[in-house]
Design a protein around this motif. Structure first.
Motif, PDB file in Angstrom:
ATOM      1  N   ALA A 214      16.303 -41.706 -41.992  1.00  0.00           N
ATOM      2  CA  ALA A 214      15.753 -42.891 -42.680  1.00  0.00           C
ATOM      3  C   ALA A 214      15.703 -43.037 -43.944  1.00  0.00           C
ATOM      4  O   ALA A 214      16.352 -43.980 -44.842  1.00  0.00           O
ATOM      5  CB  ALA A 214      14.625 -43.391 -42.290  1.00  0.00           C
ATOM      6  N   VAL A 215      15.438 -41.820 -44.473  1.00  0.00           N
ATOM      7  CA  VAL A 215      15.583 -41.621 -46.218  1.00  0.00           C
ATOM      8  C   VAL A 215      17.091 -41.514 -46.384  1.00  0.00           C
ATOM      9  O   VAL A 215      17.614 -42.228 -47.506  1.00  0.00           O
ATOM     10  CB  VAL A 215      15.140 -40.272 -46.436  1.00  0.00           C
ATOM     11  CG1 VAL A 215      15.386 -40.012 -47.937  1.00  0.00           C
ATOM     12  CG2 VAL A 215      13.364 -40.534 -46.480  1.00  0.00           C
ATOM     13  N   LEU A 216      17.664 -41.084 -45.598  1.00  0.00           N
ATOM     14  CA  LEU A 216      19.252 -40.873 -46.081  1.00  0.00           C
ATOM     15  C   LEU A 216      19.764 -42.205 -46.015  1.00  0.00           C
ATOM     16  O   LEU A 216      20.556 -42.577 -46.952  1.00  0.00           O
ATOM     17  CB  LEU A 216      20.105 -39.783 -45.097  1.00  0.00           C
ATOM     18  CG  LEU A 216      21.700 -39.719 -45.245  1.00  0.00           C
ATOM     19  CD1 LEU A 216      21.821 -39.010 -46.358  1.00  0.00           C
ATOM     20  CD2 LEU A 216      22.238 -39.180 -44.031  1.00  0.00           C
ATOM     21  N   TRP A 217      19.413 -43.073 -44.986  1.00  0.00           N
ATOM     22  CA  TRP A 217      20.122 -44.239 -44.773  1.00  0.00           C
ATOM     23  C   TRP A 217      19.748 -45.317 -45.911  1.00  0.00           C
ATOM     24  O   TRP A 217      20.437 -46.107 -46.602  1.00  0.00           O
ATOM     25  CB  TRP A 217      20.052 -44.992 -43.463  1.00  0.00           C
ATOM     26  CG  TRP A 217      20.804 -44.406 -42.313  1.00  0.00           C
ATOM     27  CD1 TRP A 217      20.531 -43.493 -41.313  1.00  0.00           C
ATOM     28  CD2 TRP A 217      22.363 -44.371 -42.225  1.00  0.00           C
ATOM     29  NE1 TRP A 217      21.457 -43.084 -40.501  1.00  0.00           N
ATOM     30  CE2 TRP A 217      22.615 -43.711 -41.418  1.00  0.00           C
ATOM     31  CE3 TRP A 217      23.439 -44.884 -43.079  1.00  0.00           C
ATOM     32  CZ2 TRP A 217      24.201 -43.269 -41.044  1.00  0.00           C
ATOM     33  CZ3 TRP A 217      24.593 -44.732 -42.601  1.00  0.00           C
ATOM     34  CH2 TRP A 217      25.029 -43.971 -41.705  1.00  0.00           C
ATOM     35  N   GLY A 218      18.533 -44.957 -46.367  1.00  0.00           N
ATOM     36  CA  GLY A 218      17.875 -45.811 -47.264  1.00  0.00           C
ATOM     37  C   GLY A 218      18.613 -45.780 -48.772  1.00  0.00           C
ATOM     38  O   GLY A 218      18.994 -46.621 -49.399  1.00  0.00           O
ATOM     39  N   PHE A 219      18.999 -44.253 -48.931  1.00  0.00           N
ATOM     40  CA  PHE A 219      19.431 -43.845 -49.915  1.00  0.00           C
ATOM     41  C   PHE A 219      21.061 -44.378 -50.051  1.00  0.00           C
ATOM     42  O   PHE A 219      21.422 -44.973 -51.288  1.00  0.00           O
ATOM     43  CB  PHE A 219      19.167 -42.444 -50.225  1.00  0.00           C
ATOM     44  CG  PHE A 219      20.111 -41.891 -51.503  1.00  0.00           C
ATOM     45  CD1 PHE A 219      19.744 -41.942 -52.578  1.00  0.00           C
ATOM     46  CD2 PHE A 219      21.458 -41.412 -51.211  1.00  0.00           C
ATOM     47  CE1 PHE A 219      20.660 -41.524 -53.913  1.00  0.00           C
ATOM     48  CE2 PHE A 219      22.409 -40.939 -52.322  1.00  0.00           C
ATOM     49  CZ  PHE A 219      21.766 -40.943 -53.542  1.00  0.00           C
ATOM     50  N   LEU A 220      21.516 -44.290 -48.989  1.00  0.00           N
ATOM     51  CA  LEU A 220      23.002 -44.872 -48.942  1.00  0.00           C
ATOM     52  C   LEU A 220      23.030 -46.451 -49.239  1.00  0.00           C
ATOM     53  O   LEU A 220      23.884 -46.819 -49.930  1.00  0.00           O
ATOM     54  CB  LEU A 220      23.610 -44.459 -47.661  1.00  0.00           C
ATOM     55  CG  LEU A 220      24.946 -44.950 -47.229  1.00  0.00           C
ATOM     56  CD1 LEU A 220      25.880 -44.127 -48.205  1.00  0.00           C
ATOM     57  CD2 LEU A 220      25.222 -44.873 -45.733  1.00  0.00           C
ATOM     58  N   PHE A 221      22.121 -47.183 -48.559  1.00  0.00           N
ATOM     59  CA  PHE A 221      22.314 -48.547 -48.721  1.00  0.00           C
ATOM     60  C   PHE A 221      21.850 -49.033 -50.207  1.00  0.00           C
ATOM     61  O   PHE A 221      22.037 -50.187 -50.682  1.00  0.00           O
ATOM     62  CB  PHE A 221      21.561 -49.406 -47.562  1.00  0.00           C
ATOM     63  CG  PHE A 221      22.142 -49.192 -46.238  1.00  0.00           C
ATOM     64  CD1 PHE A 221      23.351 -50.162 -46.262  1.00  0.00           C
ATOM     65  CD2 PHE A 221      22.037 -48.759 -45.133  1.00  0.00           C
ATOM     66  CE1 PHE A 221      24.060 -49.976 -44.975  1.00  0.00           C
ATOM     67  CE2 PHE A 221      22.529 -48.460 -44.166  1.00  0.00           C
ATOM     68  CZ  PHE A 221      23.792 -49.524 -43.887  1.00  0.00           C
TER      69      PHE A 221
ATOM     70  N   LEU B  13      11.931 -35.609 -35.175  1.00  0.00           N
ATOM     71  CA  LEU B  13      12.338 -34.503 -36.019  1.00  0.00           C
ATOM     72  C   LEU B  13      13.328 -35.146 -37.113  1.00  0.00           C
ATOM     73  O   LEU B  13      13.348 -34.660 -38.390  1.00  0.00           O
ATOM     74  CB  LEU B  13      13.121 -33.272 -35.127  1.00  0.00           C
ATOM     75  CG  LEU B  13      12.247 -32.467 -34.251  1.00  0.00           C
ATOM     76  CD1 LEU B  13      13.091 -31.553 -33.635  1.00  0.00           C
ATOM     77  CD2 LEU B  13      11.193 -31.725 -35.058  1.00  0.00           C
ATOM     78  N   LEU B  14      14.272 -35.859 -36.643  1.00  0.00           N
ATOM     79  CA  LEU B  14      15.314 -36.310 -37.674  1.00  0.00           C
ATOM     80  C   LEU B  14      15.091 -37.778 -37.983  1.00  0.00           C
ATOM     81  O   LEU B  14      15.938 -38.236 -38.836  1.00  0.00           O
ATOM     82  CB  LEU B  14      16.686 -36.169 -36.897  1.00  0.00           C
ATOM     83  CG  LEU B  14      17.089 -34.669 -36.549  1.00  0.00           C
ATOM     84  CD1 LEU B  14      18.313 -34.475 -35.850  1.00  0.00           C
ATOM     85  CD2 LEU B  14      17.077 -33.939 -37.711  1.00  0.00           C
ATOM     86  N   GLY B  15      14.142 -38.559 -37.511  1.00  0.00           N
ATOM     87  CA  GLY B  15      14.125 -39.841 -37.711  1.00  0.00           C
ATOM     88  C   GLY B  15      13.724 -40.288 -38.983  1.00  0.00           C
ATOM     89  O   GLY B  15      14.606 -41.122 -39.854  1.00  0.00           O
TER      90      GLY B  15
ATOM     91  N   TYR C 136      15.319 -38.064 -26.922  1.00  0.00           N
ATOM     92  CA  TYR C 136      15.304 -38.830 -27.684  1.00  0.00           C
ATOM     93  C   TYR C 136      14.022 -38.869 -28.476  1.00  0.00           C
ATOM     94  O   TYR C 136      14.119 -39.246 -29.916  1.00  0.00           O
ATOM     95  CB  TYR C 136      15.603 -40.264 -26.940  1.00  0.00           C
ATOM     96  CG  TYR C 136      15.539 -41.460 -28.306  1.00  0.00           C
ATOM     97  CD1 TYR C 136      16.682 -41.562 -29.013  1.00  0.00           C
ATOM     98  CD2 TYR C 136      14.384 -42.166 -28.355  1.00  0.00           C
ATOM     99  CE1 TYR C 136      16.831 -42.785 -29.877  1.00  0.00           C
ATOM    100  CE2 TYR C 136      14.367 -43.163 -29.361  1.00  0.00           C
ATOM    101  CZ  TYR C 136      15.622 -43.328 -30.062  1.00  0.00           C
ATOM    102  OH  TYR C 136      15.495 -44.174 -31.105  1.00  0.00           O
ATOM    103  N   ARG C 137      12.927 -38.974 -27.961  1.00  0.00           N
ATOM    104  CA  ARG C 137      11.902 -38.817 -28.626  1.00  0.00           C
ATOM    105  C   ARG C 137      11.552 -37.636 -29.611  1.00  0.00           C
ATOM    106  O   ARG C 137      11.328 -37.893 -30.825  1.00  0.00           O
ATOM    107  CB  ARG C 137      10.521 -38.946 -27.829  1.00  0.00           C
ATOM    108  CG  ARG C 137      10.470 -40.284 -27.152  1.00  0.00           C
ATOM    109  CD  ARG C 137       8.976 -40.483 -26.371  1.00  0.00           C
ATOM    110  NE  ARG C 137       8.824 -41.624 -26.836  1.00  0.00           N
ATOM    111  CZ  ARG C 137       7.201 -42.253 -26.808  1.00  0.00           C
ATOM    112  NH1 ARG C 137       6.339 -41.423 -26.617  1.00  0.00           N
ATOM    113  NH2 ARG C 137       7.008 -43.333 -27.029  1.00  0.00           N
TER     114      ARG C 137
END
Length: 149
Positions: free
Chosen positions: A83-90, A77-79, A71-72
């Motif tokens: 986060a950028v992708l979800w920020g862009f989507l919202f 690597l992907l957090g 998980y860490r």
């Protein structure tokens, strides 16, 4: 004047740089029941089919440590990209809601209000006299109930 300006700086806060709680990272409990997966939730040995105690302890430790470090590693690597992708989507959803959905709904409500007035006028002009006439015709009808023995 200088005092008022300094007070103004104190009152104004930047919403994008608010402090986050590093201890309670799910304050609204959105992942309460979703991702709480422990060793006992996944692997269980019924009575009579026990493995060696050392195997059981090693399996527990391996599961717990590998889940923790995977998980860490994945979050490292992907957090940030996610986060950028979800920020862009919202941001896109917010943009569409603010600039497209709400104006369309407001426009529809304004237009339907005009249609509503025309519809109301037609109902009052044509249907009201018809139903008043039917009411006068039916007003002299009397219904009696008799009980026959």
């Amino acid at each position: 004047m200088a005092e008022e300006h300094s007070e103004e700086r104190i009152i104004i806060k930047d919403l994008h740089t608010k402090e986050i709680d590093l201890v309670n990272r799910d304050p609204k409990h959105i992942n309460e029941d979703v991702v709480k997966v422990d060793f006992e939730d996944v692997i269980a040995e019924p009575v009579g089919t026990y493995s060696f105690d050392g195997v059981w302890k090693t399996s527990y430790t391996t599961f717990t440590v590998s889940k923790y470090w995977c998980y860490r590693l994945l979050s490292a690597l992907l957090g940030v990209p996610l986060a950028v992708l979800w920020g862009f989507l919202f941001a896109l959803i917010s943009f569409c809601h603010i600039w497209a959905v709400v104006p369309c709904i407001k426009s529809y409500l304004i237009e339907i209000q005009c249609v509503s007035r025309i519809y109301s006028l037609c109902i009052h002009t044509f249907c009201d006299p018809l139903f008043e006439a039917l009411a006068k015709i039916c007003s002299n009808i009397r219904v009696t109930v008799r009980k026959e023995i």
